[in-house]
Design a protein around this motif. Structure first.
Motif, PDB file in Angstrom:
ATOM      1  N   ARG A 108      12.931  -7.684 -19.307  1.00 50.93           N
ATOM      2  CA  ARG A 108      11.954  -8.274 -18.383  1.00 50.93           C
ATOM      3  C   ARG A 108      11.306  -9.516 -19.002  1.00 50.93           C
ATOM      4  O   ARG A 108      10.098  -9.764 -18.864  1.00 50.93           O
ATOM      5  CB  ARG A 108      10.864  -7.253 -18.012  1.00 50.93           C
ATOM      6  N   ASN A 171       5.535 -11.869 -11.735  1.00 45.81           N
ATOM      7  CA  ASN A 171       4.141 -12.313 -11.598  1.00 45.81           C
ATOM      8  C   ASN A 171       3.942 -13.797 -11.869  1.00 45.81           C
ATOM      9  O   ASN A 171       2.830 -14.236 -12.160  1.00 45.81           O
ATOM     10  CB  ASN A 171       3.213 -11.494 -12.519  1.00 45.81           C
ATOM     11  N   HIS A 175       0.061 -17.419 -18.528  1.00 46.04           N
ATOM     12  CA  HIS A 175      -1.209 -18.150 -18.558  1.00 46.04           C
ATOM     13  C   HIS A 175      -1.298 -19.142 -19.708  1.00 46.04           C
ATOM     14  O   HIS A 175      -2.202 -19.952 -19.760  1.00 46.04           O
ATOM     15  CB  HIS A 175      -2.372 -17.160 -18.659  1.00 46.04           C
ATOM     16  N   TYR A 176      -0.402 -19.037 -20.644  1.00 42.72           N
ATOM     17  CA  TYR A 176      -0.450 -19.930 -21.799  1.00 42.72           C
ATOM     18  C   TYR A 176       0.173 -21.286 -21.434  1.00 42.72           C
ATOM     19  O   TYR A 176       1.028 -21.371 -20.572  1.00 42.72           O
ATOM     20  CB  TYR A 176       0.351 -19.372 -22.973  1.00 42.72           C
TER      21      TYR A 176
ATOM     22  N   PRO B 214      -5.954 -15.882 -22.643  1.00 40.90           N
ATOM     23  CA  PRO B 214      -5.043 -15.583 -23.754  1.00 40.90           C
ATOM     24  C   PRO B 214      -5.732 -15.548 -25.114  1.00 40.90           C
ATOM     25  O   PRO B 214      -5.117 -15.175 -26.099  1.00 40.90           O
ATOM     26  CB  PRO B 214      -4.034 -16.734 -23.708  1.00 40.90           C
ATOM     27  N   ASP B 242      -5.165 -11.687 -22.367  1.00 41.63           N
ATOM     28  CA  ASP B 242      -4.365 -12.059 -21.200  1.00 41.63           C
ATOM     29  C   ASP B 242      -4.155 -10.836 -20.290  1.00 41.63           C
ATOM     30  O   ASP B 242      -3.085 -10.649 -19.725  1.00 41.63           O
ATOM     31  CB  ASP B 242      -3.016 -12.629 -21.668  1.00 41.63           C
ATOM     32  N   ASP B 262       0.648  -9.437 -17.661  1.00 39.77           N
ATOM     33  CA  ASP B 262       1.890  -9.869 -17.028  1.00 39.77           C
ATOM     34  C   ASP B 262       2.367  -8.756 -16.091  1.00 39.77           C
ATOM     35  O   ASP B 262       1.663  -8.401 -15.178  1.00 39.77           O
ATOM     36  CB  ASP B 262       2.962 -10.206 -18.070  1.00 39.77           C
ATOM     37  N   ASP B 263       3.520  -8.191 -16.392  1.00 39.13           N
ATOM     38  CA  ASP B 263       3.983  -7.114 -15.532  1.00 39.13           C
ATOM     39  C   ASP B 263       3.930  -5.761 -16.243  1.00 39.13           C
ATOM     40  O   ASP B 263       4.532  -4.797 -15.814  1.00 39.13           O
ATOM     41  CB  ASP B 263       5.403  -7.404 -15.051  1.00 39.13           C
TER      42      ASP B 263
END
Lengths: 424, 485
Positions: A108, A171, A175-176, B214, B242, B262-263
């Motif tokens: 993933r 998703n 964010h980085y 983050p 994050d 994230d996921d």
């Protein structure tokens, strides 16, 4: 053993990794030599760059190298691109880790701009090296152009100025973003030079606006903690005497900066602020690499916290006493005598490494291992073996630098980033 | 503190030269300064004198941080050549009793009686503007020539489904705890979250710290945030950067939170949840519209560089202001308002060198510009860095973690800003703030004599590095010639 002979062994030993770990059906190369390791597109990029070295050094015939390269490029050309979770890439970029057989995304993981940049550094190296009129080499050049033109670099900005660290179908963008000096110089150079979807020049300026020019231990340098940051873009781009606006302002260049980074690493090792007792003038190299694992334990009466694979750096850490020996070796173009001296020291500590001439990802003499010499990373990492070959070659012949000096994307990208002077 | 039940609000003596709403740090400093200058001053407070800083902010948190540091040092005794005392057990009620004792002691300095004795008309009650020059409180109308709104802020309540029902702590009520939670989830990696997460971890809680960004302390330099992250991990805090908290529910005696990175999804079961995700300005109920003061429920009251609101008679300071919500500027803001409102001053907030500090261990302090800010303004910057492991006193104290970074305009010694990460960064930064306020450059700091050994030697070393960097080869040649002659 003479230096040249030592370097021959180290280069040839490292090349064995690519001979052993590449899938001949699609050119994908394992991330590590460990069982069930997936392929890493960054390691594939290194493999594609290593093949010309192998031809010049006589380890592969030109035909064999071209065939391996073509298989790889055909795979990337025909593999599925799309926003689905089992594709190989999206918008011309590729997922960081791929199944070695099917070529589909694993773990993933994210669509990775930086690893795609490393892959394309290899693809463009191949395009620059295979210039004969044979149909194989002509197809290599055509595929290199096609694949490079397919990348939508602006998509990777996600509407912002800087390029994001990645994207996942589940998703969206991570964010980085690439901020502060790091290995992304190559990414920006390739992105700026795109003939189809170029990054705006402002994106490079915005990135360099996050730089920090520091005096540390009496050395003026553009700071980045882990040593690999001072090496990876340099494997392909000869930064000697060429300067972007930031380096013109500082009266330095990125090559000189990497030389100073070696000095700071050695000074940190000399000071050994965490009192590991295992650092020294020939025992340095804090960088990204494997580690003894996430655990806290008392060693010689002191609580020590060890990490798994992470980007170790100086002087702000993280530092758990782990040395990445390849980080010292890959400093060869910047500090030849110091790098060779360090490598000889490592080989004295661990003479069995000369059995394969492949340096491990890390060792830590404070962390428990198989014997009293502490922990040693198991197997080999493709990134380590690839960067070792390329940096040794640049030191010995400048082969990759010379090839890429004439690569239009590299020249164009550097100019659009504002580089001037020297060979440019 | 509040006052005795027998307290009666004074009869209005308006129009007041300065009417202040809010008796937090900015309000109290402004009230005292104004009355000392001969002004007729009214001060209105709806709750406790001292504001959140004294009652449930800076002061109680520093008290609990000190005790938690003591426990860490006891456990680390071997590192200092000592022996770990047997049976270290945290007496949490005693910890909190000390917090309350310190709070009571400090509140004495700003008691209602003392303020009244100074000549300040202190009114308890809800203040509401009745017009551009008047306020009502407790049925009285108070008229003013100038006013200051310093009502502070309150914790933001994040819209996490199930959080309200499960119940949670903020800095307003965490110091009312009587038992140390065995398992604590801290939502928010800003100063409040990091400070309290570390303190509770050291007092024995198993702490999980969740931050959406983050890295911690989003506005700080990444190296500082990295060092803090390492330090928190060393204290055993489970860190999730994050990461979002998407839902909270109650299962038996547990509060269970769903975390998403994230996921990747995971759940964490805890005894208490502490939320520290920022503050919202206290602007509701003031009827600022009646006074012609523009405001925003989320951002607060916009002010200019002189701290004036859209009604030029009315000023605002502290956490209630939009864009200037740092408790560290409240004392400066209070002083500026008095000068500008009452004495024809033209003092600008932007001209102040205002340091701030996050009181984790190590502490993280900053003053002036960050490098990124300077570079965005096309100011060439050079940073002189001294690692604390280069400083003799830091080595003897076993406090080698951190650094002093002084940012100067390239080619000059003009200090643009500085970041200090050190055990006592909040104190070390003051020398640089002083230099910036007084217009001193690194040359001047290099000439300052200091007792040896002290940790502030790091600043002198940074200044020394600057001086050394200015020695040209010609100057060195000249000096060599002179000495050889």
């Amino acid at each position: 053993m003479l230096d040249d002979e030592l370097l021959d062994h180290l280069q040839r030993g490292a090349f064995g990794y690519f001979a052993d770990e590449a899938n001949p059906a699609n050119g994908l190369v394992a991330d590590t030599s460990r069982k069930d390791s997936p392929a890493s597109i960054a390691v594939v990029g290194l493999a594609l760059s290593v093949y010309p070295v192998a031809v010049e050094r006589g380890w592969l015939t030109r035909e064999d190298a071209a065939a391996r390269t073509l298989v790889t490029l055909r795979f990337f050309e025909t593999s599925a691109q799309g926003s689905g979770a089992d594709a190989t890439g999206y918008n011309g970029f590729y997922y960081h880790f791929l199944d070695r057989e099917s070529g589909k995304r694993v773990w993933r993981c994210e669509v990775s701009p930086i690893d795609t940049a490393l892959l394309f550094a290899g693809i463009l190296t191949a395009g620059a090296y295979f210039t004969d009129a044979t149909s194989t080499e002509a197809e290599i050049r055509a595929l290199a152009r096609e694949l490079y033109g397919r990348i939508d670099w602006n998509w990777a900005r996600n509407g912002k100025v800087a390029v994001a660290h990645g994207w996942k179908p589940e998703n969206g963008f991570l964010h980085y973003a690439w901020e502060g000096y790091n290995e992304a110089t190559l990414l920006y150079v390739l992105g700026l030079a795109s003939p189809t979807h170029p990054l705006p020049a402002a994106s490079y300026a915005a990135w360099t606006a996050t730089y920090q020019w520091e005096r540390i231990y009496g050395c003026d340098l553009l700071y980045a903690g882990p040593l690999f940051i001072h090496q990876f873009s340099h494997a392909w781009i000869d930064f000697r005497k060429i300067r972007d606006p930031f380096m013109r302002e500082k009266g330095s260049d990125y090559f000189e900066n990497s030389c100073r980074a070696v000095d700071v690493q050695r000074e940190y090792a000399r000071r050994d602020p965490n009192e590991y007792g295992t650092y020294g003038p020939d025992s340095w190299g804090l960088s990204a690499g494997d580690g003894p694992g996430l655990r806290t334990m008392r060693v010689h009466g002191r609580e020590r916290r060890f990490f798994e694979y992470t980007a170790r750096g100086v002087p702000y850490g993280p530092d758990d006493g782990t040395i990445a020996p390849v980080a010292a070796l890959a400093s060869l173009p910047f500090a030849p005598a110091l790098a060779l001296s360090a490598v000889r020291h490592f080989l004295e500590l661990y003479p069995e490494w000369a059995d394969t001439w492949r340096l491990p990802s890390g060792f830590n003499r404070n962390a428990p291992g198989a014997d009293s010499r502490g922990w040693i990373s198991e197997g080999s990492y493709g990134l380590d073996q690839g960067i070792a070959i390329l940096m040794i070659e640049n030191y010995r012949s400048g082969l990759i630098w010379k090839l890429m000096r004439n690569s239009p994307p590299i020249r164009t990208g550097l100019k659009r980033a504002g580089f001037e002077g020297g060979w440019l | 503190m509040t006052t005795s039940p027998s307290w009666r609000n004074p009869d209005p003596r308006g129009p007041y030269h300065l009417l202040i709403i809010g008796a937090g740090p900015a309000g109290l400093i402004a009230a005292r300064a104004a009355v000392r200058g001969g002004a007729k001053v009214a001060l209105i407070e709806r709750n406790l004198l001292g504001g959140s800083c004294l009652n449930n902010g800076c002061i109680p948190s520093k008290a609990i941080i000190r005790t938690s540091r003591l426990y860490r040092e006891m456990r680390d005794a071997e590192h200092f050549g000592g022996r770990v005392p047997g049976g270290i057990a945290v007496d949490f009620p005693a910890v909190m009793e000390r917090v309350r004792r310190i709070r009571a002691r400090l509140s004495e300095r700003g008691s209602a009686e003392r303020l009244a004795a100074m000549g300040i008309d202190l009114h308890f009650g809800e203040a509401r503007f009745a017009g551009p020059d008047s306020v009502t409180v407790g049925g009285n109308v108070l008229r003013f020539k100038k006013a200051l709104v310093a009502t502070g802020a309150r914790p933001v309540r994040p819209p996490i489904p199930g959080l309200e029902e499960a119940g949670y702590l903020t800095y307003e009520n965490v110091f009312d705890l009587t038992e140390c939670p065995q398992r604590l989830l801290v939502i928010g990696g800003g100063p409040v979250g990091c400070e309290l997460a570390q303190a509770f971890a050291r007092l024995g809680s198993r702490v999980t710290l969740v931050e959406e960004d983050p890295m911690f302390l989003g506005h700080e330099e990444r190296d500082a945030a990295q060092l803090l992250s390492d330090a928190l991990a060393r204290d055993g805090i489970e860190i999730h950067l994050d990461t979002q908290t998407t839902r909270v529910r109650v299962e038996g005696n547990d509060k269970v939170a769903d975390l998403v990175n994230d996921d990747t999804k995971r759940t964490v079961a805890v005894d208490q949840i502490l939320v520290g995700v920022g503050t919202a300005p206290n602007v509701q109920g003031l009827e600022l519209e009646a006074a012609g003061v523009v405001y925003d429920d989320a951002r607060g009251i916009p002010v200019d560089d002189f701290l004036r609101t859209t009604n030029r008679r009315i000023f605002a300071a502290g956490d209630v202001c939009a864009g200037n919500r740092f408790p560290h500027i409240e004392s400066a803001a209070g002083r500026i308002v008095v000068a500008n409102a009452l004495f024809l001053g033209r003092q600008r907030l932007s001209a102040e060198a205002i340091p701030w500090c996050t009181f984790t261990d190590p502490e993280i302090a900053h003053v002036g510009m960050y490098v990124t800010e300077a570079r965005q303004k096309n100011i060439p910057v050079k940073t002189f860095t001294i690692l604390m492991h280069e400083v003799d006193r830091a080595i003897t104290d076993g406090e080698e973690e951190g650094f002093v970074k002084v940012h100067v305009r390239e080619g000059t010694g003009k200090i643009l800003g500085a970041t200090v990460v050190a055990s006592h960064a909040g104190d070390l930064i003051n020398e640089i703030s002083l230099a910036m306020s007084a217009g001193l450059d690194l040359h001047a700091l290099a000439r300052v004599n200091q007792p040896y050994p002290t940790q502030s030697q790091a600043i002198k070393m940074a200044a020394g590095a600057y001086v050394a960097s200015r020695r040209t080869s010609f100057r060195t040649w000249l000096m060599t010639k002179w000495l050889s002659w």
